[in-house]
Motif scaffolding. Sequence first.
Motif, PDB file in Angstrom:
ATOM      1  N   GLU A 110      15.431   3.992   5.955  1.00 28.87           N
ATOM      2  CA  GLU A 110      15.516   4.748   7.195  1.00 28.87           C
ATOM      3  C   GLU A 110      14.776   6.066   6.989  1.00 28.87           C
ATOM      4  OE1 GLU A 110      16.521   3.566   9.892  1.00 28.87           O
ATOM      5  OE2 GLU A 110      17.792   1.866   9.341  1.00 28.87           O
ATOM      6  N   ASP A 141      17.795   1.351   2.151  1.00 26.10           N
ATOM      7  CA  ASP A 141      17.915   1.413   3.609  1.00 26.10           C
ATOM      8  C   ASP A 141      16.557   1.551   4.280  1.00 26.10           C
ATOM      9  OD1 ASP A 141      20.753   1.291   4.298  1.00 26.10           O
ATOM     10  OD2 ASP A 141      20.927   3.100   3.091  1.00 26.10           O
ATOM     11  N   SER A 160      17.639   8.066  10.990  1.00 23.15           N
ATOM     12  CA  SER A 160      17.374   6.944  11.887  1.00 23.15           C
ATOM     13  C   SER A 160      18.286   5.768  11.555  1.00 23.15           C
ATOM     14  CB  SER A 160      15.910   6.506  11.778  1.00 23.15           C
ATOM     15  OG  SER A 160      15.666   5.897  10.519  1.00 23.15           O
ATOM     16  N   GLY A 161      18.497   4.905  12.544  1.00 21.55           N
ATOM     17  CA  GLY A 161      19.200   3.648  12.314  1.00 21.55           C
ATOM     18  C   GLY A 161      20.614   3.800  11.825  1.00 21.55           C
ATOM     19  N   LYS A 206      11.000   1.974  10.666  1.00 20.12           N
ATOM     20  CA  LYS A 206      11.089   2.383  12.066  1.00 20.12           C
ATOM     21  C   LYS A 206       9.721   2.878  12.543  1.00 20.12           C
ATOM     22  CE  LYS A 206      15.438   1.386  12.292  1.00 20.12           C
ATOM     23  NZ  LYS A 206      15.654   0.843  10.954  1.00 20.12           N
TER      24      LYS A 206
END
Length: 335
Positions: A277, A275, A164-165, A206
Amino acid sequence: MAERETRGEDALIQATFAPLASGFPGAFGLKDDCALLTPPAGMDLVLTTDAVAEGVHFFADDAAHDIAWKALAVNVSDLVAKGARPLAYLLALSFPDRPDDAWLAGFQAGLADAQAAFGLSLAGGDTDRRPGPLSIGVTAVGAVPHGRFVQRGTAQPGDLLFLSGTLGDAALGLLLRQDRARAAQMGLDDVSARALVGRYLRPQPKLSLAPAILEFASAAMDVSDGLVKDCGRLARASGVSARIEGVRVPLSEPARTAVEHSPDLFQVVLSGGDDYEVLAAVPPDRADAFRDAAAKSGVAVAEVGQCGDGQDVTVAGRDGRALDVAGGGWDHFPS
């Protein structure tokens, strides 16, 4: 928060933390030693705990608001990777000395903002004073439909690996937080440098991706200690191999600029932490549906590799050649 004998601590708890528990009836206004949580019907509880400490996860002069946000965000990130909906959290604070009122106000505001963003409330915890740096421990509780918990150890050969991201922003942000003069070496203007530092200071779990993880992922985990290390953890737990294609790793514009100016920074992108993510293994026949669901959730996902037979983890650089990434990633207890 557990009550103690001193009026000072009781007053601190009621003034600073009790308002954060107002949305959770089982906290009893933080006037009891324990909280009460009834699982939603048909749901399993998901428990996770992470601590952040001064000098390891944040700097002593970071804003209290950012410290509080990060302490909660890193735990919510774990819940997201399990496909879980956050419910509540416990908070344990160890202060080297009583913080001043301005710091406490900033810390409370950071927790309040994070609670509102992530959809959970304080349920209880503890405060104490001890020698050493400030330490903040959070235990977060979430819920998933019964039997649907997304493990990290259930990936299958052939599964595609999605991230993700964008990757590496926080690791590059940490370098800039340590030495802002490095921005010029990375070819970054002030706006781009501040964006990277912001990713380090305030992780963004997220949360809206959790339903897609729950529906389509065969395995998932959050990326907190670097993509290479965490992908290795997922692969070892699942008994599969994994290959990461560096050219597919998603970069933000500031990170891309930094890597173009200093190609060696790509190793930092791959192995740097913070991060938060999500790394998800998705069966090939469900990949398009996962992409669609992620897009509808407002979260970008990128296919960065694939699982296979065996147990090794390999990483191809942006030029396609294999990278030596042995030992890459954060470790609290390095050999």
